[in-house]
Enzyme design. Structure first.
Site, mmCIF file in Angstrom:
data_model
loop_
_atom_site.group_PDB
_atom_site.id
_atom_site.type_symbol
_atom_site.label_atom_id
_atom_site.label_comp_id
_atom_site.label_asym_id
_atom_site.label_seq_id
_atom_site.Cartn_x
_atom_site.Cartn_y
_atom_site.Cartn_z
ATOM 1 N N HIS A 144 1.212 -0.986 0.242
ATOM 2 C CA HIS A 144 0.297 -0.161 -0.307
ATOM 3 C C HIS A 144 1.014 0.976 0.355
ATOM 4 O O HIS A 144 2.061 1.157 0.770
ATOM 5 C CB HIS A 144 -0.718 -0.314 1.204
ATOM 6 C CG HIS A 144 -1.975 -0.751 1.553
ATOM 7 N ND1 HIS A 144 -2.028 -1.515 2.317
ATOM 8 C CD2 HIS A 144 -3.247 -1.115 0.334
ATOM 9 C CE1 HIS A 144 -2.897 -2.690 2.218
ATOM 10 N NE2 HIS A 144 -3.830 -2.520 1.028
ATOM 11 N N CYS B 59 -1.957 0.194 9.487
ATOM 12 C CA CYS B 59 -3.382 -1.076 9.482
ATOM 13 C C CYS B 59 -4.085 -1.525 10.886
ATOM 14 O O CYS B 59 -5.093 -1.556 10.464
ATOM 15 C CB CYS B 59 -3.171 -2.152 8.486
ATOM 16 S SG CYS B 59 -0.927 -2.371 8.525
HETATM 17 C C1 CIR Z 1 -3.331 -7.804 3.648
HETATM 18 O O1 CIR Z 1 -2.218 -8.615 2.481
HETATM 19 O O2 CIR Z 1 -4.281 -7.465 2.919
HETATM 20 C C2 CIR Z 1 -2.724 -7.908 5.149
HETATM 21 N N1 CIR Z 1 -2.163 -9.628 5.056
HETATM 22 C C3 CIR Z 1 -2.150 -6.800 5.366
HETATM 23 C C4 CIR Z 1 -2.895 -5.372 5.390
HETATM 24 C C5 CIR Z 1 -2.024 -4.433 6.225
HETATM 25 N N2 CIR Z 1 -2.890 -2.759 6.054
HETATM 26 C C6 CIR Z 1 -2.113 -2.271 5.166
HETATM 27 O O3 CIR Z 1 -1.056 -2.031 5.167
HETATM 28 N N3 CIR Z 1 -3.349 -1.096 5.050
#
Ligand code: CIR
Length: 268
Positions: free
Chosen positions: A176, A263
């Site tokens: 992201h 997150c």
């Molecule tokens: C994903 O791949 O969606 C989750 N394992 C990690 C999400 C992390 N979110 C973020 O950086 N905003």
């Protein structure tokens, strides 16, 4: 350029946060990290410490129950973007995460009686949205597509903000936008070197993560403190030199699942 914007203080004070602890099948979530499977008990401990840090910053923490239907559901930030002028429910780019929005919609209803929503074919992950005072940077990534970014930019305009869409799809290291970028207030940003020369960031003071400390760019400024991943002394020193009060937090188990500090909560 920023005329007619919503008036949002650079040092916006937050009073609440929504979090959700990892579920027992946390290890089944999406990851590209290749750091091995997370230790569930340790992840819970780290999550507790994270919540305690938010409380230390003066926030009331609302904890949703763990949801094993969605192993990535502790990463609540991806499901909504909350601003002082309005809230937007996202449409996460990973199919396995789409249903996470349902419970977040319910949780937010009390605080945001009317919310906007990203609609198909748009996708947007909250992790791709970086607010810098009255301006937003929206990452175009493998999770956020053009339709989602454009819809979101239109919502921002209706709230009185400005925005810039930044294509990060060539930056393979970034899941992201906020995996490599944080706004610290005071016109100052923290970022990975790979995006630091981009013209979109020219007007900002840029602190660059070097020497393998890229993960630490995903930090969060909350009410005068900066939550930062523990174990990144160079980054922490840069922040302390500029008089930020840092709170280092152990994030090893979330890093294994591609997650960073931002997150794990929705702050408002
Ligand atoms: C994903 O791949 O969606 C989750 N394992 C990690 C999400 C992390 N979110 C973020 O950086 N905003």
């Amino acid at each position: 350029m920023l005329a007619n914007c919503a008036s949002v203080s650079d040092n916006q004070m937050f009073t609440k946060a929504i979090v959700r602890p990892p579920s027992c099948n946390f290890a089944e979530g999406l990851t590209s990290a290749r750091l091995g499977p997370p230790d569930f008990a340790l992840a819970l401990k780290q999550h507790e410490a994270y919540c305690a840090a938010l409380e230390q910053c003066g926030l009331t923490v609302m904890t949703l129950p763990p949801d094993d239907l969605y192993p990535d559901s502790c990463f609540v930030e991806d499901t909504a973007v909350l601003t002082s002028q309005g809230a937007v429910l996202t449409r996460p780019g990973a199919t396995s995460r789409g249903g996470e929005v349902v419970s977040i919609r319910k949780a937010l209803a009390e605080f945001f009686p009317s919310t906007q929503e990203i609609a198909a074919p748009g996708t947007l992950d909250g992790g791709d949205v970086c607010q810098a005072a009255n301006h937003f940077f929206i990452g175009l990534s493998n999770r956020t597509n053009e339709a989602g970014a454009t819809q979101f930019a239109q919502f921002l305009t209706s709230f009185g903000y400005t925005s810039t869409i930044i294509d990060i799809r060539a930056n393979q290291a970034l899941l992201h936008l906020k995996s490599g970028l944080a706004y610290l207030g005071d016109n100052r940003m923290l970022m990975i070197e790979a995006i630091s020369a981009r013209r979109e960031f020219r007007g900002y003071e840029r602190l660059i993560a070097r020497g393998g400390e890229e993960y630490a760019t995903n930090c969060v400024r909350v009410n005068g403190h900066v939550l930062i991943a523990a174990g990144f002394p160079g980054m922490e020193a840069q922040l302390r030199e500029r008089a930020y009060e840092t709170i280092p937090l152990d994030m090893s188990e979330f890093q294994k699942m591609d997650g960073g500090l931002s997150c794990l909560s929705l702050r408002f």
